[in-house]
Design a protein around this motif. Structure first.
Motif, PDB file in Angstrom:
ATOM      1  N   PHE A 100       0.832  -1.201   0.000  1.00  0.00           N
ATOM      2  CA  PHE A 100       0.000   0.000   0.000  1.00  0.00           C
ATOM      3  C   PHE A 100       0.865   1.249   0.000  1.00  0.00           C
ATOM      4  CE2 PHE A 100      -2.031   3.562   2.078  1.00  0.00           C
ATOM      5  CZ  PHE A 100      -3.250   3.652   1.418  1.00  0.00           C
ATOM      6  N   TRP A 101       1.841   1.319   0.914  1.00  0.00           N
ATOM      7  CA  TRP A 101       2.653   2.527   1.034  1.00  0.00           C
ATOM      8  C   TRP A 101       3.576   2.725  -0.163  1.00  0.00           C
ATOM      9  CZ3 TRP A 101       0.535   6.047   3.533  1.00  0.00           C
ATOM     10  CH2 TRP A 101      -0.244   5.758   4.656  1.00  0.00           C
ATOM     11  N   SER A 102       3.984   1.651  -0.778  1.00  0.00           N
ATOM     12  CA  SER A 102       4.767   1.779  -2.006  1.00  0.00           C
ATOM     13  C   SER A 102       3.906   2.408  -3.106  1.00  0.00           C
ATOM     14  CB  SER A 102       5.268   0.399  -2.439  1.00  0.00           C
ATOM     15  OG  SER A 102       5.958   0.487  -3.657  1.00  0.00           O
ATOM     16  N   LEU A 103       2.680   1.929  -3.236  1.00  0.00           N
ATOM     17  CA  LEU A 103       1.751   2.506  -4.209  1.00  0.00           C
ATOM     18  C   LEU A 103       1.397   3.946  -3.846  1.00  0.00           C
ATOM     19  CD1 LEU A 103      -0.593  -0.564  -4.729  1.00  0.00           C
ATOM     20  CD2 LEU A 103       0.821   0.527  -6.499  1.00  0.00           C
ATOM     21  N   TYR A 104       1.188   4.186  -2.564  1.00  0.00           N
ATOM     22  CA  TYR A 104       0.828   5.539  -2.125  1.00  0.00           C
ATOM     23  C   TYR A 104       1.945   6.531  -2.471  1.00  0.00           C
ATOM     24  CZ  TYR A 104      -0.728   9.453   0.657  1.00  0.00           C
ATOM     25  OH  TYR A 104      -1.132  10.703   1.040  1.00  0.00           O
ATOM     26  N   ASP A 105       3.177   6.144  -2.239  1.00  0.00           N
ATOM     27  CA  ASP A 105       4.304   7.030  -2.562  1.00  0.00           C
ATOM     28  C   ASP A 105       4.376   7.306  -4.066  1.00  0.00           C
ATOM     29  OD1 ASP A 105       4.969   7.205   0.132  1.00  0.00           O
ATOM     30  OD2 ASP A 105       6.549   5.684   0.008  1.00  0.00           O
ATOM     31  N   ALA A 106       4.132   6.284  -4.876  1.00  0.00           N
ATOM     32  CA  ALA A 106       4.111   6.472  -6.329  1.00  0.00           C
ATOM     33  C   ALA A 106       2.964   7.407  -6.729  1.00  0.00           C
ATOM     34  CB  ALA A 106       3.980   5.121  -7.027  1.00  0.00           C
ATOM     35  N   TYR A 107       1.812   7.221  -6.097  1.00  0.00           N
ATOM     36  CA  TYR A 107       0.665   8.091  -6.348  1.00  0.00           C
ATOM     37  C   TYR A 107       1.010   9.550  -6.024  1.00  0.00           C
ATOM     38  CZ  TYR A 107      -3.591  10.645  -5.273  1.00  0.00           C
ATOM     39  OH  TYR A 107      -4.550  11.626  -5.211  1.00  0.00           O
ATOM     40  N   GLU A 108       1.644   9.765  -4.881  1.00  0.00           N
ATOM     41  CA  GLU A 108       1.981  11.126  -4.465  1.00  0.00           C
ATOM     42  C   GLU A 108       2.913  11.814  -5.459  1.00  0.00           C
ATOM     43  OE1 GLU A 108       1.163  13.372  -1.625  1.00  0.00           O
ATOM     44  OE2 GLU A 108      -0.515  12.107  -2.163  1.00  0.00           O
ATOM     45  N   VAL A 109       3.839  11.083  -6.044  1.00  0.00           N
ATOM     46  CA  VAL A 109       4.731  11.656  -7.058  1.00  0.00           C
ATOM     47  C   VAL A 109       3.895  12.157  -8.237  1.00  0.00           C
ATOM     48  CG1 VAL A 109       6.537  11.126  -8.750  1.00  0.00           C
ATOM     49  CG2 VAL A 109       6.770  10.336  -6.383  1.00  0.00           C
ATOM     50  N   GLU A 110       2.976  11.325  -8.703  1.00  0.00           N
ATOM     51  CA  GLU A 110       2.129  11.707  -9.835  1.00  0.00           C
ATOM     52  C   GLU A 110       1.157  12.825  -9.456  1.00  0.00           C
ATOM     53  OE1 GLU A 110       0.662   8.668 -12.618  1.00  0.00           O
ATOM     54  OE2 GLU A 110       1.678   7.196 -11.330  1.00  0.00           O
ATOM     55  N   ARG A 111       0.616  12.757  -8.251  1.00  0.00           N
ATOM     56  CA  ARG A 111      -0.325  13.794  -7.806  1.00  0.00           C
ATOM     57  C   ARG A 111       0.360  15.147  -7.726  1.00  0.00           C
ATOM     58  NH1 ARG A 111      -1.082  16.850  -3.809  1.00  0.00           N
ATOM     59  NH2 ARG A 111       0.443  15.814  -2.495  1.00  0.00           N
ATOM     60  N   LYS A 112       1.567  15.165  -7.182  1.00  0.00           N
ATOM     61  CA  LYS A 112       2.300  16.427  -7.061  1.00  0.00           C
ATOM     62  C   LYS A 112       2.653  17.001  -8.425  1.00  0.00           C
ATOM     63  CE  LYS A 112       4.180  15.567  -2.472  1.00  0.00           C
ATOM     64  NZ  LYS A 112       5.389  15.335  -1.676  1.00  0.00           N
ATOM     65  N   ALA A 113       3.004  16.149  -9.368  1.00  0.00           N
ATOM     66  CA  ALA A 113       3.294  16.619 -10.727  1.00  0.00           C
ATOM     67  C   ALA A 113       2.049  17.246 -11.343  1.00  0.00           C
ATOM     68  CB  ALA A 113       3.808  15.473 -11.585  1.00  0.00           C
ATOM     69  N   ASN A 114       0.906  16.616 -11.132  1.00  0.00           N
ATOM     70  CA  ASN A 114      -0.340  17.185 -11.635  1.00  0.00           C
ATOM     71  C   ASN A 114      -0.702  18.471 -10.891  1.00  0.00           C
ATOM     72  OD1 ASN A 114      -2.593  16.854 -13.508  1.00  0.00           O
ATOM     73  ND2 ASN A 114      -3.833  16.615 -11.668  1.00  0.00           N
ATOM     74  N   GLY A 115      -0.420  18.510  -9.601  1.00  0.00           N
ATOM     75  CA  GLY A 115      -0.642  19.738  -8.826  1.00  0.00           C
ATOM     76  C   GLY A 115       0.210  20.888  -9.341  1.00  0.00           C
ATOM     77  N   GLN A 116       1.417  20.570  -9.777  1.00  0.00           N
ATOM     78  CA  GLN A 116       2.295  21.594 -10.364  1.00  0.00           C
ATOM     79  C   GLN A 116       1.664  22.149 -11.637  1.00  0.00           C
ATOM     80  OE1 GLN A 116       5.235  22.837  -9.130  1.00  0.00           O
ATOM     81  NE2 GLN A 116       5.113  24.275 -10.813  1.00  0.00           N
ATOM     82  N   LYS A 117       1.053  21.280 -12.433  1.00  0.00           N
ATOM     83  CA  LYS A 117       0.367  21.746 -13.653  1.00  0.00           C
ATOM     84  C   LYS A 117      -0.803  22.657 -13.289  1.00  0.00           C
ATOM     85  CE  LYS A 117       1.706  17.803 -16.435  1.00  0.00           C
ATOM     86  NZ  LYS A 117       1.271  16.563 -17.093  1.00  0.00           N
ATOM     87  N   ARG A 118      -1.523  22.324 -12.220  1.00  0.00           N
ATOM     88  CA  ARG A 118      -2.638  23.170 -11.781  1.00  0.00           C
ATOM     89  C   ARG A 118      -2.123  24.560 -11.404  1.00  0.00           C
ATOM     90  NH1 ARG A 118      -6.518  21.699  -6.804  1.00  0.00           N
ATOM     91  NH2 ARG A 118      -5.983  19.696  -7.664  1.00  0.00           N
ATOM     92  N   ILE A 119      -1.014  24.591 -10.702  1.00  0.00           N
ATOM     93  CA  ILE A 119      -0.425  25.866 -10.299  1.00  0.00           C
ATOM     94  C   ILE A 119       0.009  26.676 -11.526  1.00  0.00           C
ATOM     95  CG2 ILE A 119       1.549  26.913  -9.102  1.00  0.00           C
ATOM     96  CD1 ILE A 119       1.185  24.571  -7.026  1.00  0.00           C
ATOM     97  N   GLU A 120       0.539  25.996 -12.518  1.00  0.00           N
ATOM     98  CA  GLU A 120       0.939  26.675 -13.750  1.00  0.00           C
ATOM     99  C   GLU A 120      -0.266  27.291 -14.456  1.00  0.00           C
ATOM    100  OE1 GLU A 120       3.121  23.699 -15.928  1.00  0.00           O
ATOM    101  OE2 GLU A 120       4.727  23.657 -14.430  1.00  0.00           O
ATOM    102  N   VAL A 121      -1.390  26.571 -14.482  1.00  0.00           N
ATOM    103  CA  VAL A 121      -2.614  27.098 -15.091  1.00  0.00           C
ATOM    104  C   VAL A 121      -3.093  28.318 -14.301  1.00  0.00           C
ATOM    105  CG1 VAL A 121      -5.044  26.635 -15.630  1.00  0.00           C
ATOM    106  CG2 VAL A 121      -3.306  24.895 -16.110  1.00  0.00           C
TER     107      VAL A 121
END
Length: 139
Positions: free
Chosen positions: A38-59
């Motif tokens: 679970f935590w391995s998947l969660y950490d991978a999810y957080e990497v992708e979520r943060k990258a998408n959050g960066q795109k939101r900030i750029e918009v």
């Protein structure tokens, strides 16, 4: 928000991520191999979520920088980009729900799903309250 630079954004994302993980770990109780997966998947999810959050900030930054000169083309581009960010966020949560369900069971995956939708909604409300509507400050 337009004055935020990349380093500040990454700093706040890292702090939020750490606090968020602590909240998630208190809510989702797992042991053994299920916890490890679970935590391995969660950490991978957080990497992708943060990258998408960066795109939101750029918009949002583009919106702030062009707010007083918004024309139809710019507005359409911003709305399209915002829709892509939101769709990506939803796809990410759904993708990781399915992976977590296989790795840690339905209950843990559902808790993840519930928490992530809560966090996403809270962030969306906070952002929405901070930005002006299109045309609100037309001079």
């Amino acid at each position: 928000f337009a004055q935020s630079n990349k380093e500040e954004i990454e700093f706040y994302q890292s702090i939020f991520g750490m606090e968020k993980k602590a909240i998630v770990s208190e809510f989702i109780q797992l042991d053994g191999e299920a916890a490890t997966q679970f935590w391995s998947l969660y950490d991978a999810y957080e990497v992708e979520r943060k990258a998408n959050g960066q795109k939101r900030i750029e918009v949002l930054d583009k919106y702030a920088n062009s707010y007083l000169e918004l024309d139809d083309e710019t507005t359409e581009t911003l709305v399209s980009e915002a829709m892509k960010v939101r769709a990506t966020q939803t796809k990410l949560i759904n993708k990781y729900y399915k992976s977590m369900k296989k790795a840690a069971g339905t209950k843990a995956a559902a808790q993840f799903y519930q928490l992530e939708n809560y966090f996403a909604s809270a962030v969306a409300v906070t952002i929405t309250e901070q930005i002006p509507f299109i045309g609100e400050f037309d001079w």
